[in-house]
Design a protein around this motif. Structure first.
Motif, PDB file in Angstrom:
ATOM      1  N   LEU A   1       6.053  -9.498   3.145  1.00  0.00           N
ATOM      2  CA  LEU A   1       6.922  -8.370   3.444  1.00  0.00           C
ATOM      3  C   LEU A   1       6.401  -7.735   4.733  1.00  0.00           C
ATOM      4  O   LEU A   1       5.244  -7.332   4.786  1.00  0.00           O
ATOM      5  CB  LEU A   1       6.887  -7.335   2.306  1.00  0.00           C
ATOM      6  CG  LEU A   1       7.350  -7.821   0.929  1.00  0.00           C
ATOM      7  CD1 LEU A   1       6.979  -6.812  -0.140  1.00  0.00           C
ATOM      8  CD2 LEU A   1       8.854  -8.056   0.944  1.00  0.00           C
ATOM      9  N   THR A   2       7.212  -7.671   5.757  1.00  0.00           N
ATOM     10  CA  THR A   2       6.724  -7.169   7.034  1.00  0.00           C
ATOM     11  C   THR A   2       7.752  -6.269   7.711  1.00  0.00           C
ATOM     12  O   THR A   2       8.963  -6.497   7.597  1.00  0.00           O
ATOM     13  CB  THR A   2       6.361  -8.327   7.984  1.00  0.00           C
ATOM     14  OG1 THR A   2       5.991  -7.804   9.259  1.00  0.00           O
ATOM     15  CG2 THR A   2       7.524  -9.286   8.153  1.00  0.00           C
TER      16      THR A   2
ATOM     17  N   ASN B   1      -3.522  -2.434  -2.540  1.00  0.00           N
ATOM     18  CA  ASN B   1      -4.070  -2.977  -1.296  1.00  0.00           C
ATOM     19  C   ASN B   1      -4.422  -4.447  -1.493  1.00  0.00           C
ATOM     20  O   ASN B   1      -4.333  -4.968  -2.614  1.00  0.00           O
ATOM     21  CB  ASN B   1      -5.292  -2.171  -0.821  1.00  0.00           C
ATOM     22  CG  ASN B   1      -6.427  -2.160  -1.833  1.00  0.00           C
ATOM     23  OD1 ASN B   1      -6.899  -3.210  -2.264  1.00  0.00           O
ATOM     24  ND2 ASN B   1      -6.880  -0.963  -2.214  1.00  0.00           N
ATOM     25  N   GLY B   2      -4.822  -5.097  -0.407  1.00  0.00           N
ATOM     26  CA  GLY B   2      -5.080  -6.524  -0.477  1.00  0.00           C
ATOM     27  C   GLY B   2      -6.232  -6.909  -1.376  1.00  0.00           C
ATOM     28  O   GLY B   2      -6.174  -7.916  -2.094  1.00  0.00           O
TER      29      GLY B   2
ATOM     30  N   ASP C   1       0.810  -1.224   0.000  1.00  0.00           N
ATOM     31  CA  ASP C   1       0.000   0.000   0.000  1.00  0.00           C
ATOM     32  C   ASP C   1       0.844   1.275   0.000  1.00  0.00           C
ATOM     33  O   ASP C   1       0.346   2.348  -0.347  1.00  0.00           O
ATOM     34  CB  ASP C   1      -0.958   0.005   1.202  1.00  0.00           C
ATOM     35  CG  ASP C   1      -0.221   0.039   2.539  1.00  0.00           C
ATOM     36  OD1 ASP C   1       0.697  -0.778   2.722  1.00  0.00           O
ATOM     37  OD2 ASP C   1      -0.568   0.883   3.383  1.00  0.00           O
ATOM     38  N   GLU C   2       2.125   1.179   0.384  1.00  0.00           N
ATOM     39  CA  GLU C   2       2.991   2.342   0.393  1.00  0.00           C
ATOM     40  C   GLU C   2       3.578   2.523  -1.014  1.00  0.00           C
ATOM     41  O   GLU C   2       4.383   1.722  -1.475  1.00  0.00           O
ATOM     42  CB  GLU C   2       4.116   2.144   1.411  1.00  0.00           C
ATOM     43  CG  GLU C   2       4.645   3.442   2.010  1.00  0.00           C
ATOM     44  CD  GLU C   2       5.545   4.186   1.036  1.00  0.00           C
ATOM     45  OE1 GLU C   2       6.472   3.548   0.489  1.00  0.00           O
ATOM     46  OE2 GLU C   2       5.321   5.398   0.824  1.00  0.00           O
ATOM     47  N   ALA C   3       3.153   3.592  -1.700  1.00  0.00           N
ATOM     48  CA  ALA C   3       3.459   3.765  -3.119  1.00  0.00           C
ATOM     49  C   ALA C   3       4.952   3.788  -3.413  1.00  0.00           C
ATOM     50  O   ALA C   3       5.418   3.154  -4.374  1.00  0.00           O
ATOM     51  CB  ALA C   3       2.802   5.041  -3.642  1.00  0.00           C
ATOM     52  N   GLN C   4       5.731   4.487  -2.594  1.00  0.00           N
ATOM     53  CA  GLN C   4       7.165   4.587  -2.857  1.00  0.00           C
ATOM     54  C   GLN C   4       7.849   3.221  -2.758  1.00  0.00           C
ATOM     55  O   GLN C   4       8.656   2.849  -3.613  1.00  0.00           O
ATOM     56  CB  GLN C   4       7.813   5.569  -1.882  1.00  0.00           C
ATOM     57  CG  GLN C   4       9.287   5.819  -2.171  1.00  0.00           C
ATOM     58  CD  GLN C   4       9.881   6.883  -1.258  1.00  0.00           C
ATOM     59  OE1 GLN C   4       9.231   7.366  -0.339  1.00  0.00           O
ATOM     60  NE2 GLN C   4      11.120   7.262  -1.517  1.00  0.00           N
TER      61      GLN C   4
ATOM     62  N   ASP D   1       2.704  -7.216   1.468  1.00  0.00           N
ATOM     63  CA  ASP D   1       2.816  -6.568   2.770  1.00  0.00           C
ATOM     64  C   ASP D   1       1.754  -7.156   3.700  1.00  0.00           C
ATOM     65  O   ASP D   1       0.754  -7.730   3.245  1.00  0.00           O
ATOM     66  CB  ASP D   1       2.603  -5.061   2.606  1.00  0.00           C
ATOM     67  CG  ASP D   1       2.959  -4.284   3.858  1.00  0.00           C
ATOM     68  OD1 ASP D   1       3.649  -4.848   4.730  1.00  0.00           O
ATOM     69  OD2 ASP D   1       2.537  -3.130   3.960  1.00  0.00           O
ATOM     70  N   ILE D   2       1.938  -7.036   5.005  1.00  0.00           N
ATOM     71  CA  ILE D   2       0.953  -7.557   5.952  1.00  0.00           C
ATOM     72  C   ILE D   2      -0.069  -6.488   6.333  1.00  0.00           C
ATOM     73  O   ILE D   2      -1.275  -6.696   6.200  1.00  0.00           O
ATOM     74  CB  ILE D   2       1.646  -8.097   7.219  1.00  0.00           C
ATOM     75  CG1 ILE D   2       2.455  -9.353   6.872  1.00  0.00           C
ATOM     76  CG2 ILE D   2       0.592  -8.438   8.288  1.00  0.00           C
ATOM     77  CD1 ILE D   2       3.168  -9.976   8.054  1.00  0.00           C
ATOM     78  N   MET D   3       0.397  -5.350   6.800  1.00  0.00           N
ATOM     79  CA  MET D   3      -0.510  -4.305   7.264  1.00  0.00           C
ATOM     80  C   MET D   3      -0.942  -3.427   6.098  1.00  0.00           C
ATOM     81  O   MET D   3      -0.163  -2.627   5.580  1.00  0.00           O
ATOM     82  CB  MET D   3       0.174  -3.457   8.337  1.00  0.00           C
ATOM     83  CG  MET D   3       0.646  -4.262   9.541  1.00  0.00           C
ATOM     84  SD  MET D   3      -0.697  -5.199  10.327  1.00  0.00           S
ATOM     85  CE  MET D   3      -1.724  -3.851  10.920  1.00  0.00           C
ATOM     86  N   MET D   4      -2.198  -3.613   5.662  1.00  0.00           N
ATOM     87  CA  MET D   4      -2.728  -2.858   4.529  1.00  0.00           C
ATOM     88  C   MET D   4      -4.212  -2.572   4.738  1.00  0.00           C
ATOM     89  O   MET D   4      -4.895  -3.307   5.460  1.00  0.00           O
ATOM     90  CB  MET D   4      -2.568  -3.658   3.225  1.00  0.00           C
ATOM     91  CG  MET D   4      -1.152  -3.917   2.786  1.00  0.00           C
ATOM     92  SD  MET D   4      -1.108  -4.769   1.190  1.00  0.00           S
ATOM     93  CE  MET D   4      -1.873  -6.345   1.635  1.00  0.00           C
TER      94      MET D   4
END
Length: 270
Positions: free
Chosen positions: A89-90, A41-42, A17-20, A60-63
């Protein structure tokens, strides 16, 4: 092209979710010759998997929308996407997080920030394992469908693809009896009276594979047998071995065998 790839270009999906960070991963993968696609996102990530059927997923986990655990659980519940290698990815990587992900069927973890070299090594390891699995399955399918020499031919029952494992006999018996239906991990767990998480852990420890992967392997074995022994259409074979969507069968067969069902049939018969 680097040593991290096989001869054909591999498609990698990055769900971040983090674009960069997402752009950095995508650019790094593209520079190495991968076909890299992204999802913000998921929920979008699951859609991308179902539409494009990547060779590997980085997630990623947190999304927002759907977290990484939700993505992995959704993919592992569907036999069509169950065998796609999945790397988390965490930013934390606690023991509890690792355990939860492994119980759901994650293949690996990378703790952020991670270097490009670490990322490529993890991807290479997963793709190599997947290639080895496909090769093993091809050998097993050939063993099952190839008739014995004429001078030793005897009427015998078809050989099973499942290992002789007393602890999992009930599991494999259920899959054998129902693989042609739309069964998932939850159905098998309910039938053998285990929780999905416990069954995933048990089957993983005993066989190194997931329940859904065993379902897929049984379907692939039967599909190959039907492709060789009958003139049924690919659509009909997909239906017979438990796929509600022929397109899903086509994509999964191609990932498993590196060619289309019809291409495999032609090659085996020539």
């Amino acid at each position: 092209m680097t040593n991290y790839q096989e001869e054909t270009m591999k498609k990698i999906l990055v769900i971040e979710d983090e674009a960069q960070s997402r752009d950095i991963y995508l650019e790094s993968l593209e520079e190495e010759g991968f076909d890299a696609i992204g999802a913000e996102n998921g929920r979008v990530g699951v859609q991308r998997v179902q539409e494009q059927f990547p060779d590997l997923v980085l997630c990623d986990i947190m999304m927002p929308e759907l977290d990484g655990y939700g993505v992995l659980s959704t993919l592992r519940q569907d036999p069509v996407t169950a065998m796609i290698p999945f790397i988390f990815l965490t930013a934390k990587g606690t023991k509890a997080e690792l355990r939860q992900g492994m119980e759901l069927g994650a293949d690996d973890y990378l703790t952020k920030p991670t270097t490009v070299e670490e990322l490529l090594r993890a991807i290479a390891a997963r793709l190599e394992k997947q290639a080895a699995l496909r090769q093993w399955c091809a050998v097993e399918v050939q063993r099952i469908v190839e008739p014995p020499p004429a001078d030793t031919a005897k009427p015998t029952a078809p050989q099973s693809i499942f290992p002789a494992c007393p602890k999992l006999r009930e599991v494999f018996d259920f899959i054998e009896a129902n693989y042609h239906q739309a069964i998932t991990l939850k159905d098998v767990a309910k039938a053998v009276r285990y929780s999905p998480a416990y069954l995933t852990d048990l089957v993983g420890r005993q066989t190194g594979k997931t329940v859904n992967l065993w379902i897929v392997e049984r379907r692939m074995a039967e599909a190959c047998s039907l492709l060789l022994e009958t003139n049924h259409s690919v659509d009909r074979i997909a239906e017979v071995v438990g796929y509600q969507n022929a397109g899903h069968f086509f994509r999964q067969f191609r990932q498993y065998h590196g060619t289309t069902p019809q291409g495999w049939r032609n090659a085996q018969r020539n």
